[in-house]
Each structure stands twice: as C-alpha cells, then as structure tokens.
Design a protein around this motif. Structure first.
Motif, PDB file in Angstrom:
ATOM      1  N   GLY A  30      -7.596  17.106  10.846  1.00 35.65           N
ATOM      2  CA  GLY A  30      -8.241  17.333   9.558  1.00 35.65           C
ATOM      3  C   GLY A  30      -8.525  16.060   8.788  1.00 35.65           C
ATOM      4  O   GLY A  30      -8.123  14.951   9.172  1.00 35.65           O
ATOM      5  N   ASP A  31      -9.241  16.228   7.677  1.00 33.65           N
ATOM      6  CA  ASP A  31      -9.712  15.090   6.893  1.00 33.65           C
ATOM      7  C   ASP A  31      -8.584  14.257   6.304  1.00 33.65           C
ATOM      8  O   ASP A  31      -8.677  13.030   6.239  1.00 33.65           O
ATOM      9  N   ARG A  32      -7.516  14.910   5.848  1.00 34.85           N
ATOM     10  CA  ARG A  32      -6.431  14.146   5.220  1.00 34.85           C
ATOM     11  C   ARG A  32      -5.737  13.241   6.233  1.00 34.85           C
ATOM     12  O   ARG A  32      -5.389  12.092   5.925  1.00 34.85           O
ATOM     13  N   ALA A  33      -5.537  13.730   7.445  1.00 34.15           N
ATOM     14  CA  ALA A  33      -4.927  12.898   8.480  1.00 34.15           C
ATOM     15  C   ALA A  33      -5.844  11.733   8.836  1.00 34.15           C
ATOM     16  O   ALA A  33      -5.382  10.599   9.028  1.00 34.15           O
ATOM     17  N   LEU A  34      -7.149  11.989   8.910  1.00 36.18           N
ATOM     18  CA  LEU A  34      -8.096  10.918   9.212  1.00 36.18           C
ATOM     19  C   LEU A  34      -8.104   9.864   8.102  1.00 36.18           C
ATOM     20  O   LEU A  34      -8.236   8.668   8.376  1.00 36.18           O
ATOM     21  N   GLU A  35      -7.947  10.332   6.856  1.00 40.60           N
ATOM     22  CA  GLU A  35      -7.906   9.390   5.739  1.00 40.60           C
ATOM     23  C   GLU A  35      -6.676   8.495   5.829  1.00 40.60           C
ATOM     24  O   GLU A  35      -6.763   7.275   5.640  1.00 40.60           O
ATOM     25  N   ARG A  36      -5.517   9.089   6.119  1.00 35.76           N
ATOM     26  CA  ARG A  36      -4.288   8.292   6.255  1.00 35.76           C
ATOM     27  C   ARG A  36      -4.420   7.294   7.406  1.00 35.76           C
ATOM     28  O   ARG A  36      -4.010   6.140   7.310  1.00 35.76           O
TER      29      ARG A  36
ATOM     30  N   ALA B 270      -7.155   6.000   8.603  1.00 35.96           N
ATOM     31  CA  ALA B 270      -8.094   4.947   8.230  1.00 35.96           C
ATOM     32  C   ALA B 270      -7.419   3.912   7.336  1.00 35.96           C
ATOM     33  O   ALA B 270      -7.687   2.703   7.449  1.00 35.96           O
ATOM     34  N   GLU B 271      -6.538   4.364   6.443  1.00 36.14           N
ATOM     35  CA  GLU B 271      -5.818   3.433   5.574  1.00 36.14           C
ATOM     36  C   GLU B 271      -4.946   2.482   6.393  1.00 36.14           C
ATOM     37  O   GLU B 271      -4.883   1.279   6.111  1.00 36.14           O
ATOM     38  N   LEU B 272      -4.257   3.023   7.397  1.00 42.44           N
ATOM     39  CA  LEU B 272      -3.414   2.189   8.247  1.00 42.44           C
ATOM     40  C   LEU B 272      -4.255   1.172   9.012  1.00 42.44           C
ATOM     41  O   LEU B 272      -3.905  -0.014   9.093  1.00 42.44           O
ATOM     42  N   LEU B 273      -5.381   1.610   9.563  1.00 43.05           N
ATOM     43  CA  LEU B 273      -6.244   0.688  10.312  1.00 43.05           C
ATOM     44  C   LEU B 273      -6.802  -0.407   9.401  1.00 43.05           C
ATOM     45  O   LEU B 273      -6.963  -1.561   9.828  1.00 43.05           O
ATOM     46  N   ASP B 274      -7.082  -0.048   8.138  1.00 44.67           N
ATOM     47  CA  ASP B 274      -7.562  -1.057   7.195  1.00 44.67           C
ATOM     48  C   ASP B 274      -6.501  -2.132   6.955  1.00 44.67           C
ATOM     49  O   ASP B 274      -6.807  -3.325   6.848  1.00 44.67           O
TER      50      ASP B 274
ATOM     51  N   ALA C 261       0.864  -1.191   0.000  1.00 50.51           N
ATOM     52  CA  ALA C 261       0.000   0.000   0.000  1.00 50.51           C
ATOM     53  C   ALA C 261       0.892   1.229   0.000  1.00 50.51           C
ATOM     54  O   ALA C 261       1.521   1.553   0.994  1.00 50.51           O
ATOM     55  N   ARG C 262       0.940   1.915  -1.112  1.00 51.35           N
ATOM     56  CA  ARG C 262       1.832   3.062  -1.241  1.00 51.35           C
ATOM     57  C   ARG C 262       1.322   4.238  -0.430  1.00 51.35           C
ATOM     58  O   ARG C 262       0.162   4.627  -0.532  1.00 51.35           O
ATOM     59  N   THR C 263       2.188   4.809   0.362  1.00 57.07           N
ATOM     60  CA  THR C 263       1.829   5.974   1.151  1.00 57.07           C
ATOM     61  C   THR C 263       1.802   7.195   0.259  1.00 57.07           C
ATOM     62  O   THR C 263       2.770   7.487  -0.422  1.00 57.07           O
ATOM     63  N   ARG C 264       0.703   7.912   0.259  1.00 55.68           N
ATOM     64  CA  ARG C 264       0.585   9.111  -0.560  1.00 55.68           C
ATOM     65  C   ARG C 264       1.096  10.296   0.234  1.00 55.68           C
ATOM     66  O   ARG C 264       0.516  10.693   1.230  1.00 55.68           O
ATOM     67  N   MET C 265       2.149  10.866  -0.244  1.00 51.90           N
ATOM     68  CA  MET C 265       2.762  11.970   0.478  1.00 51.90           C
ATOM     69  C   MET C 265       1.963  13.245   0.255  1.00 51.90           C
ATOM     70  O   MET C 265       1.473  13.503  -0.851  1.00 51.90           O
ATOM     71  N   PRO C 266       1.819  14.088   1.280  1.00 52.57           N
ATOM     72  CA  PRO C 266       1.098  15.339   1.140  1.00 52.57           C
ATOM     73  C   PRO C 266       1.867  16.295   0.249  1.00 52.57           C
ATOM     74  O   PRO C 266       3.043  16.105  -0.032  1.00 52.57           O
ATOM     75  N   PRO C 267       1.212  17.381  -0.224  1.00 57.69           N
ATOM     76  CA  PRO C 267       1.881  18.346  -1.097  1.00 57.69           C
ATOM     77  C   PRO C 267       3.143  18.885  -0.452  1.00 57.69           C
ATOM     78  O   PRO C 267       3.209  19.086   0.754  1.00 57.69           O
TER      79      PRO C 267
END
Length: 327
Positions: A136-142, A144-148, A11-17
């Motif tokens: 914020g939403d982006r941190a929550l998304e990251r 959630a990906e880890l928990l998945d 699962a590739r980690t998507r780096m923030p801008p």
C-alpha cells in the motif's frame, strides 16, 4: 561526525495509527512484540498478499481482541513491523557510518552492516525490501523516506569526487536504486550464498562515478569476507542465553532448534518437515546461519553434494533451546 548521524537519526519515523498502544504495561508490550514477530514470519512464509489477521494471531498466540486493541487492521500491523525493522536498521547503519573518518569507509561500513543484517534476518529483509512494495501507499511512502536518507549518505561522495565534473544528485539516487534492485533479486531467489559477498561489487559500483575506475577496482579486490564492524559475541550466561547473539529469535528459529534437539542427526529435509518450513532454500539459509553462530554443528563434517547433513545442537545451542522452548 555529528553531521553523519543527522542523515539517519534526525528523520523522525512516523508511526502508523494505533502503533503506540501497547495494552497494560509490560505484558501489553510483550504481546505487541509477539504480534510483530509473527507478522515477519507469516509474511516470510506466504507474502503480504496472503497475510491475514487470523494467520498472525495464530502464530503469535494472542486473541483477536488483543490484536485489535493495538492495531486497526492488517495493514496497520504490517506497517508497525516495517517501522520497527527500519528503525533498528537505521540505528545500526548510522553507528557504522559515523564510526569511520572518510566518506568511502563510512559507506562501506554502513553497507556491510546492511548486508550482514539481511543475512542474519532474511525474513525481515524480505519484508522491508520485497513485500513492502505491495503493502500500500503508506508502506511505499516509508520506504521512499528510507531510500532518500540512504541517497543523502551516498551523495556526499560529490564532496570527494575526483572527476572534472561533479556528478549530479541523481547519480546517488540511481546507485541506491541499483543496490536495492540487486538485493530485491537476491532475496527472491532461493540461494544459500550470503549477501555479504556482494559488498565488494556493490561498493565498486558506488565508488566508480565519484572516485574513478582505479578505486572501484580496489573495492573489488578487497577480501569478500572482511570482518564486519560489530561487537564480538560475549559468552552466554545462564541469565541471558541471547547475550551477544546477532540474531532475531523468531518462532521458526525456535521450532528448528527444538526439532534438532528432539532428533539429533536429522537432515535438512527432516528438520524442515518437523519445523514446518516448506521452502528448502529457506531452511538451508537458516541452518547455515545457526551453524555460523555456533548454535548447531554438522556431524557429517561437510556439505558435499549427495551427502545428507546430520545436525545437532552445540552446548550453546542446547542452552538457548532450553531457554526458548515452545511449551
């Protein structure tokens, strides 16, 4: 074995801008790393809500221009620190999980590494588990990906389930959520108890729906201080005082070592005051960790109630302090 690695590593980690921009060569990367380390310290001290660019650059000792050359704003910077921490944890957990033959041993090894990392780096643990919830939403998304990904590891228990009916996938989701709820509570408390003591109870909770009560009880009966599956520390050489040390050296840790070097025999409270650590629970945890790493020693010979500790550097601690001294 290859399948086990896939859950965490593919699962590739998507780096923030802006996260990939590091300035000019190695110097720019070092400054970026200093900023990310400063983020962990600042968030640990005041929380994400009170984290400001001014606080971060003051701690990192970089200019505002340097900060904005790399990050767009404070959220972007926080996400970069979060991503870096998660990637390091993912790599370590994947190696532990893949190093065992069966599902239960794999989960136990990965959980043990997670708890050990949180004990070693409580600031990073609070950033990832506690403060990311309000970032914020982006941190929550990251998050959630880890928990998945962790849920997928636990969900493999269905393949070895001994019950008449195979537990549904939501079982694994609930177990991972429960584990992180327990960790969240512990990380927000000022307790000196190591998180590694939770491995037995948490493993018992995870095993129960898949392997039954008897196997869950066996997890509870395991020794609380079972040796973790990590490489043993190597002797520290003059060229690399950090070699073999399972610790992330933060500015706070350096300040504590410097305070002990300047005032051998100082108590917890005296060290906290000289190092600028407000929370007595945090200084207690840090000193306990440094003692476990044999960087400091308590000349009073114990931690009894009503008796002030008297800390001094060991030979190894003195070497590390000299190599990392704030100038």
């Amino acid at each position: 074995m290859a399948v086990r690695h896939q859950t965490l590593n593919d699962a590739r980690t998507r780096m923030p801008p802006h996260a990939a921009r590091s300035g000019n060569g190695d110097t720019g990367q070092l400054k970026r790393n200093r900023v990310l380390a400063a983020v962990v310290d600042v968030v640990d001290e005041v929380g994400y809500a009170r984290m400001t660019v001014a606080r971060v650059i003051a701690r990192a000792r970089v200019s505002r221009k340097t900060f904005y050359d790399v990050f767009s704003d404070r959220e972007d910077c926080f996400l970069a620190a979060f991503e870096q921490s998660v990637e390091r944890a993912r790599s370590r957990l994947a190696a532990a999980y893949a190093g065992e033959r069966d599902w239960r041993d794999s989960v136990r090894a990965a959980l043990g590494q997670l708890l050990l990392m949180m004990d070693e780096q409580p600031g990073v643990a609070r950033l990832c588990v506690v403060e990311s919830l309000s970032a914020g939403d982006r941190a929550l998304e990251r998050r959630a990906e880890l928990l998945d990904q962790l849920t997928a590891m636990v969900d493999r228990g269905r393949l070895v389930s001994r019950g008449r009916r195979e537990p549904p996938r939501v079982t694994a989701e609930g177990l991972v959520g429960g584990v992180f709820a327990v960790l969240h509570k512990r990380l927000t408390e000022s307790s000196a108890e190591p998180l590694t003591d939770l491995r037995g109870p948490l493993m018992s909770m995870i095993v129960l729906p898949y392997l039954g009560e008897r196997e869950a009880q066996r997890e509870l009966d395991r020794p609380a201080q079972e040796p973790p599956s990590v490489a043993p520390a190597q002797p520290v050489g003059k060229s690399d005082p950090l070699a073999g040390l399972e610790i992330r050296l933060t500015y706070r840790t350096v300040r504590v070592l410097t305070a002990i070097d300047a005032h051998p025999g100082a108590s917890n409270r005296e060290i906290a005051e000289r190092a600028g650590v407000v929370d007595q629970g945090q200084i207690s945890k840090l000193l306990t960790r440094l003692e476990r790493l044999k960087l400091i020693e308590n000349s009073r010979g114990g931690h009894g109630l009503g008796t002030a500790n008297a800390w001094s550097l060991t030979a190894r601690g003195a070497e590390l302090e000299r190599a990392t001294r704030l100038r």
